[in-house]
Design an enzyme around this catalytic site. Structure first.
Site, PDB file in Angstrom:
ATOM      1  N   ASP A  46     128.726 132.223-100.432  1.00  0.00           N
ATOM      2  CA  ASP A  46     128.455 133.034 -99.242  1.00  0.00           C
ATOM      3  C   ASP A  46     129.369 132.599 -98.095  1.00  0.00           C
ATOM      4  O   ASP A  46     130.433 132.019 -98.312  1.00  0.00           O
ATOM      5  CB  ASP A  46     126.969 132.859 -98.873  1.00  0.00           C
ATOM      6  CG  ASP A  46     126.354 134.131 -98.315  1.00  0.00           C
ATOM      7  OD1 ASP A  46     126.682 134.485 -97.171  1.00  0.00           O
ATOM      8  OD2 ASP A  46     125.550 134.753 -99.021  1.00  0.00           O
ATOM      9  N   HIS A  50     124.774 134.813 -92.370  1.00  0.00           N
ATOM     10  CA  HIS A  50     124.455 135.414 -93.664  1.00  0.00           C
ATOM     11  C   HIS A  50     124.008 134.356 -94.664  1.00  0.00           C
ATOM     12  O   HIS A  50     122.942 134.486 -95.295  1.00  0.00           O
ATOM     13  CB  HIS A  50     125.654 136.196 -94.198  1.00  0.00           C
ATOM     14  CG  HIS A  50     125.335 137.119 -95.330  1.00  0.00           C
ATOM     15  ND1 HIS A  50     125.297 136.707 -96.642  1.00  0.00           N
ATOM     16  CD2 HIS A  50     125.032 138.436 -95.342  1.00  0.00           C
ATOM     17  CE1 HIS A  50     124.994 137.739 -97.413  1.00  0.00           C
ATOM     18  NE2 HIS A  50     124.818 138.803 -96.656  1.00  0.00           N
ATOM     19  N   SER A  79     121.575 141.925-100.298  1.00  0.00           N
ATOM     20  CA  SER A  79     121.854 140.478-100.247  1.00  0.00           C
ATOM     21  C   SER A  79     120.567 139.672-100.214  1.00  0.00           C
ATOM     22  O   SER A  79     120.415 138.663-100.915  1.00  0.00           O
ATOM     23  CB  SER A  79     122.652 140.140 -98.982  1.00  0.00           C
ATOM     24  OG  SER A  79     124.020 140.364 -99.133  1.00  0.00           O
TER      25      SER A  79
END
Length: 502
Positions: A263, A294, A442
């Protein structure tokens, strides 16, 4: 295009394909019969008179474009085959998409060279001028093309190719010299089982042409574009995920389970991740960090502890930074996957999508063969979008996102590759400075990774096949009866999957 331009492109076609007469006969349906005859005669006779201004054309005609003045297709051009997986490809300099332009954007590329100077992986000199595209009538360096130029879908670095080479550094150098390329990086790949070389194209040739040139060389086994991949966060309440996936929040436990998260950079100081991150690896050193949210959200949803509890508290995160600005390349992702394999993790969370790529497929097979459970986001590009990879590869658990009422996220990809559903709309998750609502496949993938960590905590020796089958057979059916292209097998039921014995 002017008449002289069309003629120049036909001359280039004759020069490039002089050694392969069947190409003119079979690989460009938009050429007229007269143009095909001209190319075939050129190959047989060793001249290109019928392509010169005023020269004779087969059947007594003069070479020209199709009616309507649209012009002749370039023999080394690529079709306009664009897959729009990325909402704003223009915000990622150095990226080409599908039918790349005739003159690709040269280096520097921000992932390789964020400062515009020397390449982080060893390609190019600081301040060097951009490569000059070849002249229109120049023959590309290297042996003649023996295969049709590749039509490339998705976004990719426009002046690089990835090649697996069976030999050593000397063999890679020999390939570079033979084909007019430069070596920008080379390493032995754990999952590919061979040497992976990132070649730069310094003269502006299209990637599809270089791949076609390399296709006939026995020193190479796989030849792929350096595709671009994108994190899957669709948008910015207490978490409803535990209830919806039938996981007892008080009993949730991922101890002794290692989860790789490929990521963005991560906020290791966030209270929710205290003690959760076992190791970190930077697959793109030298590229400045601009965002951490994220990965912080994904890792927190899996292993969060303290005031914010993830699906599998106690599990250990092996974090690989492979994204910046929401994007990454195939070479960087492969490097991160190899690192994860070397850490002996049980689960790999891949909350990103991109185009189909043979190297990623091979690496996914290698990971599965090692007993690694691969969980990937199905994609946030809408019902009509192409399949999202790596989620669409066999052996990868493709996760789509649902809301608190078990409705599908509107932006979610659809397709027969979707395997399971999980909450992913308006989830509370850790972000820099606290928590916030997040939405996207995600985060649904992170929920599933956490659920699987609970299954492995309860039964450490459980096989990948057993877990995969249990998820499918015990899921709460949503949408059409049975597996469908929206929800896959349905909403994950952790309690039932733990009890199922396959």
């Amino acid at each position: 295009m002017t008449t002289s331009g069309r003629i120049a492109r036909l001359v280039l076609a004759a020069a490039v394909f002089a050694a392969t007469p069947v190409f003119g006969q079979t690989n460009d349906p938009s050429l007229t019969p007269q143009q095909l005859d001209c190319l075939n005669q050129t190959t047989a006779a060793g001249n290109a008179n019928c392509l010169q201004p005023g020269g004779p054309a087969p059947g007594g005609s003069t070479p020209g474009g199709p009616s309507g003045g649209s012009g002749l297709p370039g023999a080394v051009g690529l079709p306009e085959l664009i897959v729009d997986l990325f909402p704003n490809p223009g915000d990622f300099p150095g990226v080409a998409s599908g039918g790349q332009p005739a003159t690709p954007v040269p280096t520097p590329n921000p992932l390789r060279d964020p400062a515009g100077g020397a390449a982080a992986a060893g390609g190019g000199q600081a301040g060097s001028p951009p490569p000059t595209p070849p002249a229109a009538d120049a023959t590309p360096p290297g042996p003649a093309i023996t295969a049709a130029p590749r039509a490339i879908s998705g976004n990719f670095v426009p002046d690089e190719v990835l090649v697996t080479v069976a030999g050593d550094a000397a063999d890679a150098q020999a390939l570079a010299a033979a084909y007019g390329l430069e070596i920008r990086s080379q390493r032995q790949s754990t999952l590919l089982g061979t040497s992976l070389v990132r070649f730069g194209i310094p003269d502006g040739r299209p990637v599809g042409v270089v791949l076609a040139q390399l296709a006939g060389d026995g020193r190479t086994s796989e030849r792929e574009p350096n595709h671009i991949y994108e994190l899957q966060q669709a948008a910015a309440a207490p978490s409803f995920a535990f209830q919806r996936i039938s996981l007892d929040e008080a009993a949730a436990n991922g101890e002794n389970v290692n989860v790789a998260v490929i990521d963005t950079a991560i906020d290791e100081t966030h209270p929710a991740l205290k003690g959760a991150i076992a190791q970190s690896f930077d697959a793109m050193p030298g590229v400045a960090v601009t965002a951490r949210d994220h990965a912080t959200s994904v890792a927190g949803l899996i292993s969060g502890t303290g005031d914010f509890k993830g699906m599998a508290p106690g599990s250990k995160i092996f974090h690989a930074r492979a994204f910046e600005g929401g994007k990454s390349t195939m070479e960087i992702i492969l490097n991160a996957l190899d690192w994860a394999a070397e850490q002996d993790v049980q689960i790999v969370n891949m909350s990103f999508v991109g185009p189909k790529n043979a190297l990623l497929e091979q690496a996914s097979r290698g990971a599965r063969a090692r007993g690694m459970i691969l969980v990937a986001a199905a994609g946030n590009n809408g019902p009509g979008a192409p399949y999202g990879y790596p989620a669409a590869y066999k052996g990868v658990i493709a996760v789509t996102a649902t809301d608190a009422k078990d409705a599908i996220m509107k932006q979610a990809n659809r397709g027969p590759y979707v395997y399971i559903s999980a909450p992913g709309v308006d989830l509370m998750a850790p972000v820099g400075g606290g928590t916030d609502l997040v939405t996207g496949t995600s985060f649904a993938a992170a929920v599933v990774s956490g659920a699987i960590a609970n299954l492995l905590h309860a039964e450490p020796k459980r096989s990948v096949d057993s877990i995969e089958k249990a998820l499918a057979s015990t899921a709460t059916d949503l949408g059409d009866k049975g597996r469908d292209t929206d929800f896959g097998f349905g909403l994950i039921n952790t309690r039932a999957a733990e009890a199922a014995k396959q």
